[in-house]
Design a protein around this motif. Structure first.
Motif, short mmCIF file in Angstrom:
data_model
loop_
_atom_site.label_atom_id
_atom_site.label_comp_id
_atom_site.label_asym_id
_atom_site.label_seq_id
_atom_site.Cartn_x
_atom_site.Cartn_y
_atom_site.Cartn_z
N ASN A 195 106.72 73.23 8.93
CA ASN A 195 107.66 72.25 8.38
C ASN A 195 108.78 72.10 9.40
N GLN A 196 108.85 70.97 10.05
CA GLN A 196 109.78 70.78 11.17
C GLN A 196 111.24 70.73 10.73
N TYR A 197 111.48 70.67 9.41
CA TYR A 197 112.86 70.63 8.92
C TYR A 197 113.37 72.01 8.52
N GLN B 38 113.32 71.34 24.33
CA GLN B 38 113.77 70.08 23.75
C GLN B 38 114.40 69.20 24.82
N TRP C 170 101.51 71.00 21.14
CA TRP C 170 101.96 70.18 20.01
C TRP C 170 101.07 68.94 19.98
N SER D 294 103.73 67.24 8.68
CA SER D 294 104.19 68.46 9.34
C SER D 294 103.73 68.46 10.79
N TYR D 295 104.40 69.24 11.61
CA TYR D 295 104.02 69.35 13.02
C TYR D 295 102.80 70.27 13.15
N PRO E 295 114.74 66.88 12.34
CA PRO E 295 113.82 68.00 12.61
C PRO E 295 114.49 69.07 13.48
N LEU F 175 111.02 75.85 16.87
CA LEU F 175 109.63 75.94 16.44
C LEU F 175 108.82 76.81 17.40
N ILE G 193 112.51 71.59 19.32
CA ILE G 193 111.24 72.19 19.72
C ILE G 193 111.41 73.67 20.01
#
Length: 377
Positions: A112-114, A246, A79, A89-90, A57, A63, A60
């Motif tokens: 979509n975290q990817y 992160q 989150w 999905s996140y 992923p 995102l 953070i």
């Protein structure tokens, strides 16, 4: 004297139930649905919210930048599903402010975290992000903003008054109901309504007191002048974190190895703190709502760890209010119990109305008969 008091309490019980019955029915139904909110949303919208894992992923921070670019004026971001499976999905909650008192400013966005693709976004008071989010906001504000949140709290109190007065009025039946000595008389709709009202009222008594009191308590913010004043102040432009979120998230997990996160707050204003909330493996979820690992996202400074065990006695009691209200502390059995419980205010409202209507019609018929007899004489 006692008889007169009982009559007054019976009238209070009846009128509080009649005045607030429809609203309590709506609160109960919406609450029952929200017990499985975390499970329902991914299932209902699985076609649009399911993602295909393609490597690791995104961090953070990436995102966070996507969300803040899409929404440049936020009070914060949460989150909501750090426990998501690789295919989920996140899901993020957006704290916004449109400076109107009659709208409660929550929103949602799924990424979509990817790939960083936005799968859905929007305010919770429309259906743009789905009816589960819509019901969530309706449940505590009726989509009427701060006045609605205050109204919901007031209805929580009226339900408590109705329950407590009903406890006195039907006190002779409590033990009989609990001992299964009261059965539903199916002679006619009046006897069915009367017995059902007593039985449901007694069996749901304790849990309804807990749910409606905790709901009232959690909405007390709606009676604070400061909260109302803040609602009409425009949210400043986002001030992004200066430290890797992160990295802070990883540090939080390292500081509490037995900790499972279920909520991560990402600040967008300098006076807010980055925090990770969740539960420890050795504790029941009932005692986990105040657990937090906190950092300053603008300096990177570690602020501290809060655990339920370290709270004062009152703070410990208050910390149980949210899990007691939503029923997320005892597995599937407790959740099913809460779903059933959520239906009882509706049953009590309908049966209570039928009993009131029957009594009122009976009085009207007696009055007509008396007038007709007098006229005939």
């Amino acid at each position: 004297m006692i008889k007169n008091v009982s009559r007054v309490l019976f009238r209070l019980h009846s009128w509080f139930g009649l005045i607030t019955g429809v609203f309590l029915l709506l609160l109960g139904l919406s609450g029952s649905i929200l017990v499985f909110m975390e499970e329902l949303d991914p299932i209902i919208y699985r076609h649009s919210l399911t993602v295909k894992p393609t490597g690791a992923p995104l961090p953070i921070d990436s995102l966070y930048r996507i969300i803040t670019a899409e929404y440049p004026n936020l009070d914060g971001i949460a989150w909501l599903n750090p426990e998501a499976t690789p295919e989920q999905s996140y899901h993020f909650r957006l704290y916004m402010n449109d400076t109107r008192l009659i709208s409660y400013d929550l929103g949602a966005i799924n990424l979509n975290q990817y790939t960083g693709q936005i799968l859905r976004k929007g305010r919770s008071d429309d259906l743009e992000v789905g009816w589960i989010e819509w019901i969530f906001q309706f449940h505590f504000s009726f989509h009427l903003g701060m006045p609605g949140a205050a109204l919901t709290a007031i209805f929580g109190l009226t339900m408590l008054v109705s329950i407590l007065t009903g406890l006195v009025v039907y006190r002779k039946f409590i033990w009989k109901v609990l001992a299964f000595k009261v059965k539903i008389n199916r002679k006619n709709w009046r006897t069915i309504s009367s017995d059902l009202h007593r039985i449901v009222g007694v069996w749901s008594l304790a849990l309804n007191v807990i749910v409606f009191f905790t709901g009232f308590w959690m909405n007390l913010f709606a009676f604070e002048k400061k909260t109302w004043d803040n609602e009409i102040v425009p949210t400043p432009a986002n001030t992004l974190a200066n430290v890797s979120l992160q990295s802070l998230y990883q540090q939080a997990l390292e500081k509490a190895p037995n900790f499972t996160p279920n909520y991560v707050y990402l600040p967008t204003q300098p006076h807010r703190k980055f925090n990770v909330r969740g539960y420890y493996k050795d504790e029941n979820r009932l005692f986990s709502s105040r657990n937090a690992i906190v950092f300053d996202a603008y300096t990177g400074q570690f602020v501290g760890i809060t655990r339920y065990a370290d709270l004062s006695t009152w703070e410990k009691i208050e910390a149980t209010f949210h899990p007691l209200h939503v029923g997320n502390f005892g597995g599937i059995f407790v959740k099913i119990l809460y779903v059933i419980l959520g239906l009882t205010p509706g049953v009590l409202s309908v049966t209570g109305f039928l009993l009131w209507w029957r009594r009122n019609r009976k009085k009207t018929n007696i009055h007509k008969q008396t007038n007709q007899t007098t006229f005939a004489q």
